[in-house]
Design a protein around this motif. Sequence first.
Motif, PDB file in Angstrom:
ATOM      1  N   TRP A  76       0.796  -1.372  -0.145  1.00  0.00           N
ATOM      2  CA  TRP A  76      -0.046  -0.026   0.231  1.00  0.00           C
ATOM      3  C   TRP A  76       0.886   1.345   0.287  1.00  0.00           C
ATOM      4  O   TRP A  76       0.462   2.330  -0.638  1.00  0.00           O
ATOM      5  CB  TRP A  76      -0.999   0.033   1.182  1.00  0.00           C
ATOM      6  CG  TRP A  76      -2.166  -0.881   0.975  1.00  0.00           C
ATOM      7  CD1 TRP A  76      -2.519  -2.032   1.603  1.00  0.00           C
ATOM      8  CD2 TRP A  76      -3.146  -0.606   0.039  1.00  0.00           C
ATOM      9  NE1 TRP A  76      -3.491  -2.716   1.063  1.00  0.00           N
ATOM     10  CE2 TRP A  76      -4.029  -1.740   0.175  1.00  0.00           C
ATOM     11  CE3 TRP A  76      -3.313   0.328  -1.185  1.00  0.00           C
ATOM     12  CZ2 TRP A  76      -5.321  -1.792  -0.920  1.00  0.00           C
ATOM     13  CZ3 TRP A  76      -4.568   0.305  -1.858  1.00  0.00           C
ATOM     14  CH2 TRP A  76      -5.199  -0.791  -1.742  1.00  0.00           C
ATOM     15  N   MET A  78       3.671   1.658  -1.408  1.00  0.00           N
ATOM     16  CA  MET A  78       4.407   1.699  -2.806  1.00  0.00           C
ATOM     17  C   MET A  78       3.285   2.184  -3.720  1.00  0.00           C
ATOM     18  O   MET A  78       3.526   3.018  -4.491  1.00  0.00           O
ATOM     19  CB  MET A  78       4.993   0.362  -3.215  1.00  0.00           C
ATOM     20  CG  MET A  78       6.198  -0.333  -2.469  1.00  0.00           C
ATOM     21  SD  MET A  78       7.565   0.698  -3.405  1.00  0.00           S
ATOM     22  CE  MET A  78       8.703  -0.335  -2.568  1.00  0.00           C
ATOM     23  N   VAL A  79       2.077   1.871  -3.477  1.00  0.00           N
ATOM     24  CA  VAL A  79       0.909   2.369  -4.563  1.00  0.00           C
ATOM     25  C   VAL A  79       0.847   3.783  -4.154  1.00  0.00           C
ATOM     26  O   VAL A  79       0.650   4.649  -5.138  1.00  0.00           O
ATOM     27  CB  VAL A  79      -0.259   1.572  -4.110  1.00  0.00           C
ATOM     28  CG1 VAL A  79      -1.505   2.691  -4.746  1.00  0.00           C
ATOM     29  CG2 VAL A  79      -0.408   0.234  -4.472  1.00  0.00           C
ATOM     30  N   THR A  80       1.139   4.466  -2.981  1.00  0.00           N
ATOM     31  CA  THR A  80       0.828   5.822  -2.698  1.00  0.00           C
ATOM     32  C   THR A  80       2.034   6.658  -3.189  1.00  0.00           C
ATOM     33  O   THR A  80       1.961   7.639  -3.684  1.00  0.00           O
ATOM     34  CB  THR A  80       0.488   6.074  -1.248  1.00  0.00           C
ATOM     35  OG1 THR A  80       1.508   5.578  -0.279  1.00  0.00           O
ATOM     36  CG2 THR A  80      -0.750   5.640  -0.762  1.00  0.00           C
ATOM     37  N   ALA A  82       3.939   5.996  -5.534  1.00  0.00           N
ATOM     38  CA  ALA A  82       4.105   5.730  -6.940  1.00  0.00           C
ATOM     39  C   ALA A  82       3.579   7.230  -7.652  1.00  0.00           C
ATOM     40  O   ALA A  82       3.948   7.440  -8.589  1.00  0.00           O
ATOM     41  CB  ALA A  82       3.318   4.589  -7.689  1.00  0.00           C
ATOM     42  N   ALA A 110       7.766   5.102 -11.901  1.00  0.00           N
ATOM     43  CA  ALA A 110       6.345   4.862 -11.299  1.00  0.00           C
ATOM     44  C   ALA A 110       5.627   3.395 -11.523  1.00  0.00           C
ATOM     45  O   ALA A 110       4.999   2.789 -10.773  1.00  0.00           O
ATOM     46  CB  ALA A 110       5.225   5.862 -11.811  1.00  0.00           C
ATOM     47  N   ILE A 111       6.049   3.390 -12.788  1.00  0.00           N
ATOM     48  CA  ILE A 111       5.536   1.639 -13.199  1.00  0.00           C
ATOM     49  C   ILE A 111       6.304   0.794 -12.736  1.00  0.00           C
ATOM     50  O   ILE A 111       5.652  -0.226 -11.846  1.00  0.00           O
ATOM     51  CB  ILE A 111       5.865   1.649 -14.668  1.00  0.00           C
ATOM     52  CG1 ILE A 111       5.158   2.530 -15.527  1.00  0.00           C
ATOM     53  CG2 ILE A 111       5.621   0.234 -15.167  1.00  0.00           C
ATOM     54  CD1 ILE A 111       3.598   2.770 -15.317  1.00  0.00           C
ATOM     55  N   LEU A 114       4.834   0.518  -8.975  1.00  0.00           N
ATOM     56  CA  LEU A 114       3.545  -0.416  -9.014  1.00  0.00           C
ATOM     57  C   LEU A 114       3.529  -1.407  -9.118  1.00  0.00           C
ATOM     58  O   LEU A 114       2.852  -2.612  -8.677  1.00  0.00           O
ATOM     59  CB  LEU A 114       2.816   0.370 -10.167  1.00  0.00           C
ATOM     60  CG  LEU A 114       2.358   1.902  -9.834  1.00  0.00           C
ATOM     61  CD1 LEU A 114       1.516   2.432 -11.045  1.00  0.00           C
ATOM     62  CD2 LEU A 114       1.113   1.885  -8.483  1.00  0.00           C
ATOM     63  N   SER A 116       6.078  -3.386  -8.224  1.00  0.00           N
ATOM     64  CA  SER A 116       6.627  -3.788  -6.949  1.00  0.00           C
ATOM     65  C   SER A 116       5.458  -4.153  -5.774  1.00  0.00           C
ATOM     66  O   SER A 116       5.124  -5.116  -5.203  1.00  0.00           O
ATOM     67  CB  SER A 116       7.581  -2.889  -5.955  1.00  0.00           C
ATOM     68  OG  SER A 116       7.984  -3.248  -5.040  1.00  0.00           O
ATOM     69  N   ALA A 117       4.383  -3.037  -6.019  1.00  0.00           N
ATOM     70  CA  ALA A 117       3.261  -3.231  -5.039  1.00  0.00           C
ATOM     71  C   ALA A 117       2.446  -4.384  -5.442  1.00  0.00           C
ATOM     72  O   ALA A 117       2.066  -5.216  -4.559  1.00  0.00           O
ATOM     73  CB  ALA A 117       2.447  -1.800  -5.314  1.00  0.00           C
ATOM     74  N   GLY A 118       2.539  -4.711  -6.649  1.00  0.00           N
ATOM     75  CA  GLY A 118       1.757  -5.800  -7.146  1.00  0.00           C
ATOM     76  C   GLY A 118       2.204  -7.327  -6.752  1.00  0.00           C
ATOM     77  O   GLY A 118       1.393  -7.947  -6.355  1.00  0.00           O
TER      78      GLY A 118
END
Length: 123
Positions: A76, A78-80, A82, A110-111, A114, A116-118
């Motif tokens: 989470w 990492m999502v923010t 990004a 940023a990609i 994201l 990494s977050a996934g």
Amino acid sequence: MTVTAYTLAVLLDLFCLFLGYRFLLRPGPAATGYGVPARPDGDAGAYLSIKGLRDGTFGLMGLALLVFVGARAEAWFMVTVALVPLFDTLIVLRHGGAKAVAFGIHFATAIVVLISAGLLFAV
């Protein structure tokens, strides 16, 4: 998959620490690498230090979340986080920086964040 997720997260967090360190100790070259050159001895000096502190703090926070809370909290985060390189893309473009830097460095970062977050959500 778990090793990949954790390795990528740690590398991204350490990269944030490196960027913070670079902006605090070598602000001129760091600003040039960012895509919008600035003179650290002029009006931009304080802002370059702020950017260094911001990036370094993101790296420390990411590592702390991963170690003390776990993969889902880091995901989470990492999502923010990004959002930062996404807006950095716009900042570079708005201030006349090279499109190659805006998209090849900031948007690509940023990609990767994201991704990494996934991976962390999948752990």
